[in-house]
Design an enzyme around this catalytic site. Sequence first.
Site: not given
Length: 365
Positions: A92, A105, A112, A116, A119, A341
Amino acid sequence: MFKQDLLDFSFGELQNFCKNNKLPIFRASQLWRWIYCFGLKSFEEMNNISKPSREFLNNISLISRPEITETQISIDGTIKWLIKLKDKSEVETVFIPQNDRGTVCLSSQVGCTLNCTFCHTGTQSIVRNLTSSEIIGQLMVVMDHLGDWPSGKINRKSTNIVMMGMGEPLLNYDEVSKAIKIMMSEDGIAISRRKITLSTSGIIPYIEKTGIELGVNLAISLHAVNNELRNKLVPINKKYNLENLINSCRNYPKLSNSRRITWEYVMLKDVNDSSEDALNLIKLIKGIPSKINLIPFNSWPGSLFETSTQKKIDKFAQILMDAGFASPIRMPRGQDIYAACGQLKSNSKKLRKSQTNNFVPIHNP
Ligand code: SAH
Ligand code: SF4
């Protein structure tokens, strides 16, 4: 026949390509300008290159764009694109219009590996590094959409870049740095290093290198001010702990009042949002030229956390402001389209972990 994608090349590599194909070396500069100043996707309009040369180039090479499979526009003007790559995996990319700038962004990985706990990207099971052309391709597709060519035009919409999309950019340093150097090239997209921010969860071995080789702004995803909590929220902290992270930030090349570290701090209700945390944060970064970004937690379906109350966020911010930090609360943008975010995650592939254990290995410093 295989055609070479010219977006895969740094400028030096494009020169070698010309040399190897018996094209004059100045052809590389012409191509570079057409591709990165004018955004051309084919050779036809390159009117300072002879027709036979254009045909030859067209036979051996191409100028790619990733495929957009979905575009969503938020009520606040934020745009999110779902982008399909050649192997059909998806990432994205987000555009955030603001009064005085427009920020793109970019994603650096599919998913990933760092998991975390707050996230959404970290929950995606498929992970691989993006190539530099896949990273620069995201920006170019956004510039196509915004009508931002030629890159030198006044009122250009895309003025700033943040490496804050999907993935940990410093676990894909080589490709990310190649793409950033292309963005910065003055004969091309020409975005200055001052307008580029790279966000990392703290991959220490690449922090100094980023400062020396790229000189871009550094944002650190801090989120906790002691190792015990940070180990839980940002598990890579077990490998690169707070003390070492703070030291490497203190030594980030050319830090000054005009070039400060941004500390990102996601506000998690009753987890990291006490006044004591705020005071410890001030102590921790003392002496480092700093900006603090308090990010209200953006929830996503199935997330374990809640965002702090407005009262708590305001109190936390007030303590920071009393210590001299300016307006630190970041406005969430594009929340209605899950573009804020930490919300980015493509839903296209849902394989079980066991099926993906041997998927493309991630470079580990
Ligand atoms: N991997 C890099 C960059 C991408 S994440 C990094 O971690 O820095 C961009 C920022 O969004 C990071 O500060 C990240 O910690 C934060 N973030 C992740 N999930 C979030 C969420 N649900 N709400 C608010 N911020 C989040
Ligand atoms: Fe990865 Fe950054 Fe999300 Fe952590 S916050 S899982 S490092 S993308």
